[in-house]
Scaffold this active site. Sequence first.
Site, short mmCIF file in Angstrom:
data_model
loop_
_atom_site.label_atom_id
_atom_site.label_comp_id
_atom_site.label_asym_id
_atom_site.label_seq_id
_atom_site.Cartn_x
_atom_site.Cartn_y
_atom_site.Cartn_z
N ALA A 52 0.88 -1.17 0.00
CA ALA A 52 0.00 0.00 0.00
C ALA A 52 0.91 1.22 0.00
CB ALA A 52 -0.89 0.00 1.24
N TRP A 58 0.67 4.13 1.08
CA TRP A 58 0.64 4.95 2.30
C TRP A 58 1.33 4.27 3.49
CZ3 TRP A 58 -1.57 1.75 5.68
CH2 TRP A 58 -2.52 0.83 5.21
N CYS A 59 1.66 3.00 3.34
CA CYS A 59 2.24 2.22 4.45
C CYS A 59 3.72 2.55 4.63
CB CYS A 59 2.06 0.74 4.15
SG CYS A 59 2.99 -0.35 5.25
N GLU A 60 4.10 2.91 5.85
CA GLU A 60 5.49 3.29 6.10
C GLU A 60 6.47 2.14 5.83
OE1 GLU A 60 6.67 3.52 10.51
OE2 GLU A 60 4.49 3.69 10.58
N ILE A 82 6.88 1.91 2.09
CA ILE A 82 7.72 3.03 1.65
C ILE A 82 9.20 2.74 1.95
CG2 ILE A 82 8.26 5.47 2.08
CD1 ILE A 82 5.18 5.81 2.62
#
Length: 125
Positions: A41, A43-45, A48
Amino acid sequence: LALALAVAMAASASAFDVTSLTFANYDELTSGKAVFIKFYAPWCEYSIALKPDWEKLAEVWSGDENTLIAEVDCNDDAAQFLCYHEEIQGYPTLKYGNPKALLTYFGESLSYDDLAAFAKANLKP
């Protein structure tokens, strides 16, 4: 500040474009190949944080016609069925092997070195 911005822009411009899988292109792009797929995803740290090492892995393996390092954006409507089918419940989730019967990666870490060693040992058509 200007130097930092220039370095950041250069780094993002040099990132490798990892193959993105969707329900529509999955069979065509994975046919006859051993695969290593990141389900993520944006938005997932943790997703990322994995991105630079995953891009490096995909670039290193990009010349191998029998193997595909790819990714699936589980937020993308065109890819959500793949995430549902593979029962993705957390991000990132890595799966590998035969594209018709993927196995889940339970490696010790998500570092480039560990992922590369795993890929070398396990990605065989």
